[in-house]
Scaffold this active site. Structure first.
Site, short mmCIF file in Angstrom:
data_model
loop_
_atom_site.label_atom_id
_atom_site.label_comp_id
_atom_site.label_asym_id
_atom_site.label_seq_id
_atom_site.Cartn_x
_atom_site.Cartn_y
_atom_site.Cartn_z
N ASP A 142 0.84 -1.20 0.00
CA ASP A 142 0.00 0.00 0.00
C ASP A 142 0.87 1.25 0.00
O ASP A 142 2.00 1.23 0.49
CB ASP A 142 -0.86 0.02 1.27
N LYS A 173 -4.08 2.90 -2.32
CA LYS A 173 -5.52 3.04 -2.09
C LYS A 173 -5.82 4.33 -1.34
O LYS A 173 -6.69 4.38 -0.48
CB LYS A 173 -6.06 1.85 -1.27
N MET A 225 -8.79 9.44 8.77
CA MET A 225 -9.30 9.93 7.48
C MET A 225 -10.23 11.13 7.67
O MET A 225 -11.24 11.24 6.97
CB MET A 225 -10.02 8.80 6.72
N1 SAH Z 1 -4.87 0.42 8.83
C1 SAH Z 1 -4.36 1.75 9.13
C2 SAH Z 1 -5.35 2.85 8.81
C3 SAH Z 1 -5.68 2.96 7.33
S1 SAH Z 1 -6.77 4.28 7.00
C4 SAH Z 1 -3.95 1.79 10.61
O1 SAH Z 1 -4.24 0.86 11.35
O2 SAH Z 1 -3.32 2.76 11.01
C5 SAH Z 1 -5.65 5.59 6.63
C6 SAH Z 1 -5.70 6.65 7.72
O3 SAH Z 1 -4.90 6.24 8.82
C7 SAH Z 1 -5.12 7.99 7.30
O4 SAH Z 1 -6.07 8.77 6.60
C8 SAH Z 1 -4.80 8.59 8.65
O5 SAH Z 1 -5.96 9.08 9.28
C9 SAH Z 1 -4.32 7.39 9.42
N2 SAH Z 1 -2.85 7.24 9.38
C10 SAH Z 1 -2.17 6.19 8.90
N3 SAH Z 1 -0.84 6.38 9.06
C11 SAH Z 1 -0.69 7.57 9.68
C12 SAH Z 1 0.45 8.33 10.14
N4 SAH Z 1 1.70 7.89 9.99
N5 SAH Z 1 0.21 9.52 10.73
C13 SAH Z 1 -1.03 9.99 10.90
N6 SAH Z 1 -2.14 9.32 10.48
C14 SAH Z 1 -1.97 8.13 9.88
#
Ligand code: SAH
Length: 251
Positions: free
Chosen positions: A38, A59, A171
């Site tokens: 991803d 995605k 998000m």
């Molecule tokens: N499966 C992932 C989330 C996927 S949805 C998890 O468990 O973290 C994607 C969202 O995750 C982004 O829009 C943001 O809100 C958050 N996100 C993922 N990585 C991030 C990071 N390094 N810093 C801040 N927000 C993050």
């Protein structure tokens, strides 16, 4: 000779810092013939799979990206041909990551799938800033919520405000103005809030304020996706200058 049977490892790569990968994730990557990665995942994790073919399957919300159905079909096709597939997602694969959909699709196709959990950004990113998502005296729990739903409807922000739990909003950046306005209307405008972009990576940026100020602060700082909005008294515990273990530099 018996035909080699493929399988899929559904791997959570953690919040961003490639050192927050688990030992199990590293071991699964080393077994892979193909890595489907991803775009939230730091490319340096591929160093653990030098033997594998790499297929990027972005995605990102709102952007042009690989359709989910295509990714699922590709995994099934590769595994049926005998490949060991490492499907690598940001954070934990089952937290807003569509991992649940992929596991169901693989099961329906009779493909073996092993899930390797990862540290979800909603816990790891605040933690790295010194924000405990729960704290006995401040938050009775934590609620993970997405502002981005399939049917376009938002959650009941007033009801969430009443829970007394820390809110970790994934998000949410496209709707931060509406979200914070709804929370202010629910009476928690003075509650501490933070926006953290690219948490745990070298590109990390954040702002800390209150529910009523945070949208303006984030806009002034030019913060965008990927970012988390964290709301709750625990945000006040953030340390502005967190002495982090420096990231390992590759030679
Ligand atoms: N499966 C992932 C989330 C996927 S949805 C998890 O468990 O973290 C994607 C969202 O995750 C982004 O829009 C943001 O809100 C958050 N996100 C993922 N990585 C991030 C990071 N390094 N810093 C801040 N927000 C993050």
């Amino acid at each position: 000779m018996q035909k080699r049977v493929g399988k899929v490892y559904l791997i959570g790569a953690g919040p961003g810092d490639p050192e927050l990968l688990t030992l199990k994730a590293v071991r699964a990557l080393a077994l892979a013939d193909v890595v489907l990665i991803d775009d939230l995942v730091d490319r340096t994790v591929l160093a653990h799979a030098p033997q594998a073919r790499v297929v990027p399957v972005g995605k990102r919300g709102g952007c042009k990206s690989t359709p989910q159905a295509f990714i699922e079909k590709l995994m099934v096709r590769l595994a049926r041909r005998g490949a060991v597939v490492a499907r690598v997602k940001g954070g934990d694969p089952f937290v807003f990551g569509r991992g649940g959909e992929e596991v169901l699709a693989l099961a329906a196709a009779g493909i073996e799938c092993t899930v390797v959990p990862g540290i979800t950004s909603g816990v790891g990113v605040p933690a790295a800033l010194g924000i405990p998502v729960t704290h006995r005296d401040m938050a009775r729990g934590v609620t993970f919520v997405t502002a981005h739903t399939r049917d376009g409807s938002g959650p009941d922000w007033a009801a969430l405000a009443r829970t007394g739990t820390t809110l970790v909003i994934y998000m949410g950046m496209q709707r931060i103005v509406e979200i914070t306005a709804a929370l202010v209307a629910a009476g928690i405008g003075s509650t501490p809030a933070a926006v953290i972009e690219h948490g745990t990576t070298a590109a990390e940026r954040s702002v800390i304020g209150s529910v009523s100020t945070i949208a303006l602060q984030a806009a002034a700082a030019g913060l965008g996706s990927p970012a988390l909005i964290v709301v709750g008294d625990v945000v006040a515990l953030a340390r502005q200058a967190v002495p982090a273990l420096p990231q390992q530099r590759s030679a």
